[in-house]
Design a protein around this motif. Structure first.
Motif, PDB file in Angstrom:
ATOM      1  N   MET A 164     -22.481 -31.040 -27.824  1.00  0.00           N
ATOM      2  CA  MET A 164     -22.085 -29.864 -28.586  1.00  0.00           C
ATOM      3  C   MET A 164     -20.745 -30.170 -29.250  1.00  0.00           C
ATOM      4  O   MET A 164     -20.079 -31.136 -28.879  1.00  0.00           O
ATOM      5  CB  MET A 164     -21.916 -28.658 -27.649  1.00  0.00           C
ATOM      6  N   ARG A 165     -20.378 -29.347 -30.162  1.00  0.00           N
ATOM      7  CA  ARG A 165     -19.067 -29.529 -30.789  1.00  0.00           C
ATOM      8  C   ARG A 165     -17.996 -29.350 -29.719  1.00  0.00           C
ATOM      9  O   ARG A 165     -17.997 -28.359 -28.997  1.00  0.00           O
ATOM     10  CB  ARG A 165     -18.884 -28.498 -31.892  1.00  0.00           C
ATOM     11  N   ASN A 166     -17.121 -30.307 -29.592  1.00  0.00           N
ATOM     12  CA  ASN A 166     -16.021 -30.295 -28.623  1.00  0.00           C
ATOM     13  C   ASN A 166     -16.471 -30.320 -27.171  1.00  0.00           C
ATOM     14  O   ASN A 166     -15.740 -29.884 -26.299  1.00  0.00           O
ATOM     15  CB  ASN A 166     -15.105 -29.091 -28.851  1.00  0.00           C
ATOM     16  N   GLY A 167     -17.675 -30.777 -26.905  1.00  0.00           N
ATOM     17  CA  GLY A 167     -18.107 -30.827 -25.521  1.00  0.00           C
ATOM     18  C   GLY A 167     -19.578 -31.144 -25.393  1.00  0.00           C
ATOM     19  O   GLY A 167     -20.190 -31.695 -26.291  1.00  0.00           O
ATOM     20  N   PHE A 168     -20.123 -30.779 -24.253  1.00  0.00           N
ATOM     21  CA  PHE A 168     -21.536 -31.000 -24.008  1.00  0.00           C
ATOM     22  C   PHE A 168     -22.050 -30.005 -22.979  1.00  0.00           C
ATOM     23  O   PHE A 168     -21.295 -29.399 -22.238  1.00  0.00           O
ATOM     24  CB  PHE A 168     -21.808 -32.441 -23.556  1.00  0.00           C
ATOM     25  N   ARG A 169     -23.362 -29.845 -22.975  1.00  0.00           N
ATOM     26  CA  ARG A 169     -24.039 -28.958 -22.031  1.00  0.00           C
ATOM     27  C   ARG A 169     -24.850 -29.828 -21.079  1.00  0.00           C
ATOM     28  O   ARG A 169     -25.516 -30.774 -21.501  1.00  0.00           O
ATOM     29  CB  ARG A 169     -24.978 -28.009 -22.766  1.00  0.00           C
ATOM     30  N   VAL A 170     -24.776 -29.491 -19.800  1.00  0.00           N
ATOM     31  CA  VAL A 170     -25.598 -30.141 -18.784  1.00  0.00           C
ATOM     32  C   VAL A 170     -26.622 -29.100 -18.348  1.00  0.00           C
ATOM     33  O   VAL A 170     -26.257 -28.013 -17.905  1.00  0.00           O
ATOM     34  CB  VAL A 170     -24.773 -30.598 -17.566  1.00  0.00           C
ATOM     35  N   ARG A 171     -27.886 -29.439 -18.511  1.00  0.00           N
ATOM     36  CA  ARG A 171     -28.959 -28.493 -18.206  1.00  0.00           C
ATOM     37  C   ARG A 171     -29.852 -29.024 -17.083  1.00  0.00           C
ATOM     38  O   ARG A 171     -29.785 -30.185 -16.732  1.00  0.00           O
ATOM     39  CB  ARG A 171     -29.807 -28.275 -19.451  1.00  0.00           C
ATOM     40  N   HIS A 172     -30.640 -28.139 -16.565  1.00  0.00           N
ATOM     41  CA  HIS A 172     -31.644 -28.473 -15.545  1.00  0.00           C
ATOM     42  C   HIS A 172     -31.020 -28.966 -14.244  1.00  0.00           C
ATOM     43  O   HIS A 172     -31.537 -29.883 -13.615  1.00  0.00           O
ATOM     44  CB  HIS A 172     -32.657 -29.500 -16.066  1.00  0.00           C
ATOM     45  N   LEU A 173     -29.926 -28.354 -13.840  1.00  0.00           N
ATOM     46  CA  LEU A 173     -29.303 -28.696 -12.562  1.00  0.00           C
ATOM     47  C   LEU A 173     -30.015 -27.890 -11.478  1.00  0.00           C
ATOM     48  O   LEU A 173     -29.955 -26.663 -11.463  1.00  0.00           O
ATOM     49  CB  LEU A 173     -27.806 -28.379 -12.581  1.00  0.00           C
ATOM     50  N   ARG A 174     -30.693 -28.598 -10.620  1.00  0.00           N
ATOM     51  CA  ARG A 174     -31.487 -27.951  -9.580  1.00  0.00           C
ATOM     52  C   ARG A 174     -31.079 -28.458  -8.210  1.00  0.00           C
ATOM     53  O   ARG A 174     -30.586 -29.564  -8.070  1.00  0.00           O
ATOM     54  CB  ARG A 174     -32.976 -28.226  -9.794  1.00  0.00           C
ATOM     55  N   GLY A 175     -31.325 -27.642  -7.218  1.00  0.00           N
ATOM     56  CA  GLY A 175     -30.935 -27.949  -5.850  1.00  0.00           C
ATOM     57  C   GLY A 175     -31.974 -28.698  -5.069  1.00  0.00           C
ATOM     58  O   GLY A 175     -32.508 -28.194  -4.087  1.00  0.00           O
ATOM     59  N   PHE A 176     -32.279 -29.896  -5.500  1.00  0.00           N
ATOM     60  CA  PHE A 176     -33.246 -30.738  -4.803  1.00  0.00           C
ATOM     61  C   PHE A 176     -32.530 -31.513  -3.710  1.00  0.00           C
ATOM     62  O   PHE A 176     -31.514 -32.157  -3.956  1.00  0.00           O
ATOM     63  CB  PHE A 176     -33.912 -31.702  -5.792  1.00  0.00           C
TER      64      PHE A 176
ATOM     65  N   ASP B 100     -13.265 -28.782 -13.779  1.00  0.00           N
ATOM     66  CA  ASP B 100     -12.134 -28.158 -14.471  1.00  0.00           C
ATOM     67  C   ASP B 100     -12.392 -28.026 -15.968  1.00  0.00           C
ATOM     68  O   ASP B 100     -11.779 -27.192 -16.630  1.00  0.00           O
ATOM     69  CB  ASP B 100     -10.844 -28.954 -14.257  1.00  0.00           C
ATOM     70  N   ASP B 101     -13.278 -28.846 -16.518  1.00  0.00           N
ATOM     71  CA  ASP B 101     -13.598 -28.819 -17.947  1.00  0.00           C
ATOM     72  C   ASP B 101     -14.692 -27.800 -18.292  1.00  0.00           C
ATOM     73  O   ASP B 101     -14.974 -27.569 -19.459  1.00  0.00           O
ATOM     74  CB  ASP B 101     -14.060 -30.210 -18.411  1.00  0.00           C
ATOM     75  N   VAL B 102     -15.306 -27.209 -17.277  1.00  0.00           N
ATOM     76  CA  VAL B 102     -16.410 -26.270 -17.500  1.00  0.00           C
ATOM     77  C   VAL B 102     -15.862 -24.949 -18.031  1.00  0.00           C
ATOM     78  O   VAL B 102     -14.948 -24.360 -17.451  1.00  0.00           O
ATOM     79  CB  VAL B 102     -17.208 -26.043 -16.197  1.00  0.00           C
ATOM     80  N   VAL B 103     -16.435 -24.502 -19.151  1.00  0.00           N
ATOM     81  CA  VAL B 103     -16.011 -23.236 -19.762  1.00  0.00           C
ATOM     82  C   VAL B 103     -17.086 -22.163 -19.686  1.00  0.00           C
ATOM     83  O   VAL B 103     -16.818 -20.990 -19.931  1.00  0.00           O
ATOM     84  CB  VAL B 103     -15.568 -23.431 -21.236  1.00  0.00           C
TER      85      VAL B 103
ATOM     86  N   PRO C 251     -11.888 -33.111 -25.265  1.00  0.00           N
ATOM     87  CA  PRO C 251     -11.353 -33.564 -26.548  1.00  0.00           C
ATOM     88  C   PRO C 251     -12.360 -34.470 -27.245  1.00  0.00           C
ATOM     89  O   PRO C 251     -13.083 -35.225 -26.600  1.00  0.00           O
ATOM     90  CB  PRO C 251     -10.096 -34.358 -26.157  1.00  0.00           C
ATOM     91  N   GLU C 252     -12.468 -34.374 -28.549  1.00  0.00           N
ATOM     92  CA  GLU C 252     -13.446 -35.139 -29.344  1.00  0.00           C
ATOM     93  C   GLU C 252     -13.405 -36.636 -29.018  1.00  0.00           C
ATOM     94  O   GLU C 252     -14.433 -37.284 -28.922  1.00  0.00           O
ATOM     95  CB  GLU C 252     -13.181 -34.917 -30.843  1.00  0.00           C
ATOM     96  N   ALA C 253     -12.220 -37.172 -28.828  1.00  0.00           N
ATOM     97  CA  ALA C 253     -12.082 -38.603 -28.589  1.00  0.00           C
ATOM     98  C   ALA C 253     -12.707 -39.047 -27.264  1.00  0.00           C
ATOM     99  O   ALA C 253     -13.107 -40.195 -27.120  1.00  0.00           O
ATOM    100  CB  ALA C 253     -10.604 -39.003 -28.585  1.00  0.00           C
ATOM    101  N   SER C 254     -12.825 -38.133 -26.312  1.00  0.00           N
ATOM    102  CA  SER C 254     -13.367 -38.528 -25.015  1.00  0.00           C
ATOM    103  C   SER C 254     -14.792 -38.082 -24.789  1.00  0.00           C
ATOM    104  O   SER C 254     -15.312 -38.230 -23.693  1.00  0.00           O
ATOM    105  CB  SER C 254     -12.463 -37.975 -23.906  1.00  0.00           C
TER     106      SER C 254
END
Length: 148
Positions: A39-51, A85-88, A142-145
């Motif tokens: 995503m712009r300025n970040g990313f989404r992590v999906r499908h996190l399940r408790g296996f 800490d980066d989760v918004v 940050p975009e660079a990372s």
């Protein structure tokens, strides 16, 4: 002769795919592996399940699935150079909204002082009957990372 080899490879690939689909769904990695969406300025992590990999199944209790899903989220974020800490934003998909309250203390412990926006979506069912909760996280970096 080359066409014959290509045909044999195609047949072998189809056979492997059919064999994988006939296995127990727990063995299929797409049922327990997170996916990433840039995503712009970040990313989404999906499908996190408790296996529970040690037990080879999803725990019965929602709280246990939630704990394992958040731990998987922490590991997935770390893999991309981020942390909790980066989760918004966190989205909890649950079968019953009332059951999410059993996860409160663990959520507070995992997120610490970070208080991301939260969405709770009630779903009728998941693709697996033994899944009670699924988590999505949006992390800003940050975009660079940003991971590629």
């Amino acid at each position: 002769m080359s066409a014959q080899k290509g045909s044999n490879r195609m047949e072998a690939a189809v056979a492997m795919k059919n064999e994988a689909e006939s296995l127990d769904p727990l063995c299929r990695t797409d049922t327990v592996q997170p996916s990433y969406e840039r995503m712009r300025n970040g990313f989404r992590v999906r499908h996190l399940r408790g296996f529970d990999r040690e037990a080879g199944r999803f725990p019965v209790r929602v709280a246990d699935q939630c704990r394992l899903a958040l731990s998987a989220g922490n590991a997935a974020l770390s893999e991309k150079g981020a942390s909790l800490d980066d989760v918004v934003h966190v989205t909890y998909l649950v079968k019953e909204a009332g059951q999410l309250s059993t996860c409160g203390s663990f959520i507070r412990d995992m997120l610490g002082d970070n208080r991301p926006a939260t969405t709770v979506l009630v779903v009728r069912q998941f693709d697996r009957s033994d899944v009670e909760i699924e988590v999505e996280m949006v992390a800003r970096m940050p975009e660079a990372s940003l991971p590629v």
